[in-house]
Design an enzyme around this catalytic site. Structure first.
Site, short mmCIF file in Angstrom:
data_model
loop_
_atom_site.label_atom_id
_atom_site.label_comp_id
_atom_site.label_asym_id
_atom_site.label_seq_id
_atom_site.Cartn_x
_atom_site.Cartn_y
_atom_site.Cartn_z
N LYS A 35 65.60 45.05 43.23
CA LYS A 35 65.00 43.72 43.29
C LYS A 35 63.57 43.76 42.77
CE LYS A 35 63.49 44.31 48.10
NZ LYS A 35 63.53 43.76 49.47
N TYR A 253 30.25 43.63 40.08
CA TYR A 253 30.01 42.32 40.66
C TYR A 253 29.51 42.45 42.10
CZ TYR A 253 32.39 39.90 36.82
OH TYR A 253 32.73 39.39 35.59
#
Length: 356
Positions: A35, A253
């Site tokens: 899956k 950042y």
């Protein structure tokens, strides 16, 4: 030149991991769970390494059809069953095995006339409280399905919530025993954790998922380190820049990391838009130029920074392993507060996948 990030998938390792699963459950047949696009490895990629499986288990009807069209003639199990009655025509045409977990699905099966009898997996809610019939309702559901002439093999299925935890499977196995008393047919209970650690659950079919891809169901690599299982995927990239950051300089950042002395910092062509966890903190393990080191500062959309103090020979173009044989995906996931399941399935489509 393309961006240097690439996910390399080793189909031979996948086949080896399947063999290890069989050694843990020698009396059971194996549903290989593919899956989420083969846990992010690519359905078209992983099915080649799993040719010796007994069956494939997945969610998406389209992916089931793809496997049939590629030539797979063995069983295919739809783990969430069908979503509307119209899906039954496709299930019948492509000879798929479906999970049944709700009354409306039984009614839809009752109304259909398939070309040949269908194999059905009846799901018991034994404590996960997600899908399935309650212990009280299951016998009636079983009888309803068993009465249908177009139901071939009826298998009792359940899913463990705690198989990788100290609580284990005993409580849920007790529910399975009570609900299944007097119901003759195969059992399919064991997920990855139960396949490895709870042999009494194996029954006729096991459903390994994450362990086929070489990560731990508990999220702790050490739990499977001695098993012989290996990572199937190596996510790798390169250094695209090297900075000399003076003492007191801040990285990335928000300037989350400040260096206390002049520091060599590498810039890697990989960021959260590639599937690397945005919340991975400073100190997350990474391999640069064959040396284990760590990330520095915040992960950007397309790049991340690494500490090169332990990698004196590293330069632009040096190889970087984000996860793989040397840095396990479970280690990266644990550092970022998530699981290997999420990182695998979140690999971005823009990352090239190479089969080796």
């Amino acid at each position: 030149m393309p961006r240097p990030i690439v996910a390399k998938v080793d189909s031979a390792v996948l086949a080896s991991n399947l063999s290890i699963v069989r050694r843990h459950a020698p009396q059971a047949q194996v549903w290989s769970v593919v899956k989420a696009n083969g846990y992010g490895h690519g359905l078209n990629t992983v099915w080649q390494g799993l040719q010796q499986t007994d069956g494939f288990a997945l969610l998406d009807l389209h992916e089931a059809v793809v496997l049939r069209e590629k030539g797979w003639r063995g069983p295919i199990l739809l783990l969430e069953g069908f979503f509307q009655p119209a899906d039954l025509a496709v299930i019948d045409r492509y000879r798929l095995t479906t999970v049944v977990h709700s009354d409306w699905q039984i009614e839809a099966l009752r109304r259909m006339t398939p070309r040949a009898p269908l194999d059905i997996y009846l799901k018991l809610n034994s404590g996960m409280n997600r899908l399935g019939f309650s212990e009280r309702a299951l016998p009636g559901a079983w009888q309803s399905l068993n009465a249908l002439k177009h139901v071939a093999t009826l298998t009792l299925m359940s899913h463990f919530a705690y198989a990788d935890m100290p609580e284990g499977v005993e409580g849920q196995m007790a529910v399975v025993a009570r609900a299944g008393e007097g119901l003759t047919g195969p059992r399919c209970l064991a997920n990855s954790a139960a396949t490895l650690w709870h042999p009494a659950t194996h029954g006729q079919w096991v459903r390994p998922g994450i362990i086929l891809y070489g990560a731990s169901p508990s999220g702790n690599w050490q739990d499977i380190a001695a098993s012989g299982l290996r990572p199937v995927m190596t996510l790798q990239s390169e250094l695209i820049a090297v900075q000399s950051v003076p003492a007191g300089g801040r990285i990335g950042y928000g300037g989350r990391h400040r260096v206390s002395e002049t520091h060599r910092v590498g810039v890697v062509a990989c960021g959260y838009a590639d599937g690397y966890p945005r919340h991975a903190p400073t100190g997350t393990p990474i391999l640069v130029d064959g040396v284990r080191t760590s990330t520095l500062g915040a992960v950007s959309m397309d790049m991340l920074m690494v500490d090169l103090q332990l990698c004196p020979k590293a330069r632009i173009g040096s190889a970087v392993e984000l996860w793989g044989d040397h840095v396990k995906i479970d280690e990266v996931a644990a550092s970022a507060g998530t699981l290997g399941y999420e990182l695998m399935s979140a690999l971005a489509p823009r990352v090239t996948v190479q089969i080796r």
